[in-house]
Design a protein around this motif. Sequence first.
Motif, PDB file in Angstrom:
ATOM      1  N   ALA A  22       7.052   4.641 -13.508  1.00  0.00           N
ATOM      2  CA  ALA A  22       5.628   5.442 -13.985  1.00  0.00           C
ATOM      3  C   ALA A  22       4.675   5.498 -13.099  1.00  0.00           C
ATOM      4  O   ALA A  22       3.565   5.950 -13.461  1.00  0.00           O
ATOM      5  CB  ALA A  22       5.353   4.518 -15.187  1.00  0.00           C
ATOM      6  N   ASP A  23       4.889   5.074 -11.857  1.00  0.00           N
ATOM      7  CA  ASP A  23       3.755   5.303 -10.714  1.00  0.00           C
ATOM      8  C   ASP A  23       3.136   6.678 -10.583  1.00  0.00           C
ATOM      9  O   ASP A  23       1.989   6.893 -10.256  1.00  0.00           O
ATOM     10  CB  ASP A  23       4.063   4.777  -9.467  1.00  0.00           C
ATOM     11  CG  ASP A  23       4.240   3.098  -9.399  1.00  0.00           C
ATOM     12  OD1 ASP A  23       3.799   2.685 -10.663  1.00  0.00           O
ATOM     13  OD2 ASP A  23       4.804   2.687  -8.507  1.00  0.00           O
ATOM     14  N   LYS A  24       4.032   7.658 -10.886  1.00  0.00           N
ATOM     15  CA  LYS A  24       3.735   9.022 -10.644  1.00  0.00           C
ATOM     16  C   LYS A  24       2.842   9.554 -11.684  1.00  0.00           C
ATOM     17  O   LYS A  24       2.286  10.428 -11.642  1.00  0.00           O
ATOM     18  CB  LYS A  24       4.782   9.690 -10.481  1.00  0.00           C
ATOM     19  CG  LYS A  24       5.790  10.329 -11.513  1.00  0.00           C
ATOM     20  CD  LYS A  24       6.890  11.019 -11.142  1.00  0.00           C
ATOM     21  CE  LYS A  24       7.682  11.328 -12.394  1.00  0.00           C
ATOM     22  NZ  LYS A  24       8.858  12.452 -12.063  1.00  0.00           N
ATOM     23  N   ARG A  40      -6.350   8.507 -11.295  1.00  0.00           N
ATOM     24  CA  ARG A  40      -5.519   7.729 -10.487  1.00  0.00           C
ATOM     25  C   ARG A  40      -6.262   6.273 -10.605  1.00  0.00           C
ATOM     26  O   ARG A  40      -7.216   6.021 -10.637  1.00  0.00           O
ATOM     27  CB  ARG A  40      -5.395   7.960  -9.109  1.00  0.00           C
ATOM     28  CG  ARG A  40      -4.643   9.123  -8.781  1.00  0.00           C
ATOM     29  CD  ARG A  40      -4.594   9.612  -7.365  1.00  0.00           C
ATOM     30  NE  ARG A  40      -5.864   9.534  -6.771  1.00  0.00           N
ATOM     31  CZ  ARG A  40      -6.289  10.081  -5.640  1.00  0.00           C
ATOM     32  NH1 ARG A  40      -5.393  10.580  -4.698  1.00  0.00           N
ATOM     33  NH2 ARG A  40      -7.340  10.071  -5.293  1.00  0.00           N
ATOM     34  N   GLY A  41      -5.206   5.302 -10.722  1.00  0.00           N
ATOM     35  CA  GLY A  41      -5.649   3.992 -10.765  1.00  0.00           C
ATOM     36  C   GLY A  41      -5.843   3.398  -9.034  1.00  0.00           C
ATOM     37  O   GLY A  41      -5.565   4.241  -8.230  1.00  0.00           O
ATOM     38  N   GLU A  42      -6.395   2.307  -9.078  1.00  0.00           N
ATOM     39  CA  GLU A  42      -6.667   1.530  -7.629  1.00  0.00           C
ATOM     40  C   GLU A  42      -5.420   1.626  -6.855  1.00  0.00           C
ATOM     41  O   GLU A  42      -4.178   1.127  -7.515  1.00  0.00           O
ATOM     42  CB  GLU A  42      -7.228   0.315  -7.953  1.00  0.00           C
ATOM     43  CG  GLU A  42      -7.718  -0.502  -6.606  1.00  0.00           C
ATOM     44  CD  GLU A  42      -8.383  -1.731  -6.743  1.00  0.00           C
ATOM     45  OE1 GLU A  42      -8.010  -2.602  -5.721  1.00  0.00           O
ATOM     46  OE2 GLU A  42      -9.074  -1.785  -7.815  1.00  0.00           O
ATOM     47  N   GLY A  43      -5.618   2.072  -5.826  1.00  0.00           N
ATOM     48  CA  GLY A  43      -4.353   2.107  -4.730  1.00  0.00           C
ATOM     49  C   GLY A  43      -3.028   3.216  -5.210  1.00  0.00           C
ATOM     50  O   GLY A  43      -2.114   3.288  -4.717  1.00  0.00           O
ATOM     51  N   GLN A  44      -3.446   4.030  -6.353  1.00  0.00           N
ATOM     52  CA  GLN A  44      -2.305   4.834  -6.661  1.00  0.00           C
ATOM     53  C   GLN A  44      -2.462   6.202  -5.912  1.00  0.00           C
ATOM     54  O   GLN A  44      -3.354   6.612  -5.497  1.00  0.00           O
ATOM     55  CB  GLN A  44      -2.544   5.231  -8.004  1.00  0.00           C
ATOM     56  CG  GLN A  44      -1.388   6.070  -8.946  1.00  0.00           C
ATOM     57  CD  GLN A  44      -1.356   6.046 -10.397  1.00  0.00           C
ATOM     58  OE1 GLN A  44      -2.568   5.862 -10.814  1.00  0.00           O
ATOM     59  NE2 GLN A  44      -0.460   6.276 -11.073  1.00  0.00           N
ATOM     60  N   GLY A  45      -1.215   6.720  -5.573  1.00  0.00           N
ATOM     61  CA  GLY A  45      -1.190   7.806  -4.815  1.00  0.00           C
ATOM     62  C   GLY A  45      -1.190   9.153  -5.664  1.00  0.00           C
ATOM     63  O   GLY A  45      -1.717   9.103  -6.811  1.00  0.00           O
TER      64      GLY A  45
END
Length: 98
Positions: A22-24, A40-45
Motif C-alpha cells: 500500500a506504500d504507493k 504523501r506521508g513522512e518519508g513516502q516516495g
Amino acid sequence: MADKHEQSMVGTWTKTTAAACADKYPATITFSTGTYRGMRGEGQGMVWWDAGIYRLEDSNTLVVGTASDELVTYRISLEADRFEFTDSEGCVVTYRRA
C-alpha cells in the motif's frame, strides 16, 4: 450534479493500511466533487494517486486518474467513515474519514 455515491467520497481520508503493497497510495487523500488530491506521508516516495479526476461508476466501482494519467478501475467498499479497495495486484487498502 454529483450523484449520492460521489458525494459520499467527498472529504479527507487517512490510510490505515500499513502493508508494504500500500506504500504507493497516499497517506492522506482529499476528494472534492470529481477531483482528488493525494498527500504523501513522512518519508513516502511517489504516490500512484497524486492528483486528478475520479468517479464512482456505481456503489462498488471507483475509477481514478493515476499519476500516469491512466484511468484505473477499482472494486471498492464504501461506508460513511471508511472505504476499502483492492488493486490489480491484490493489495487491499483501507482509508478512514479524517
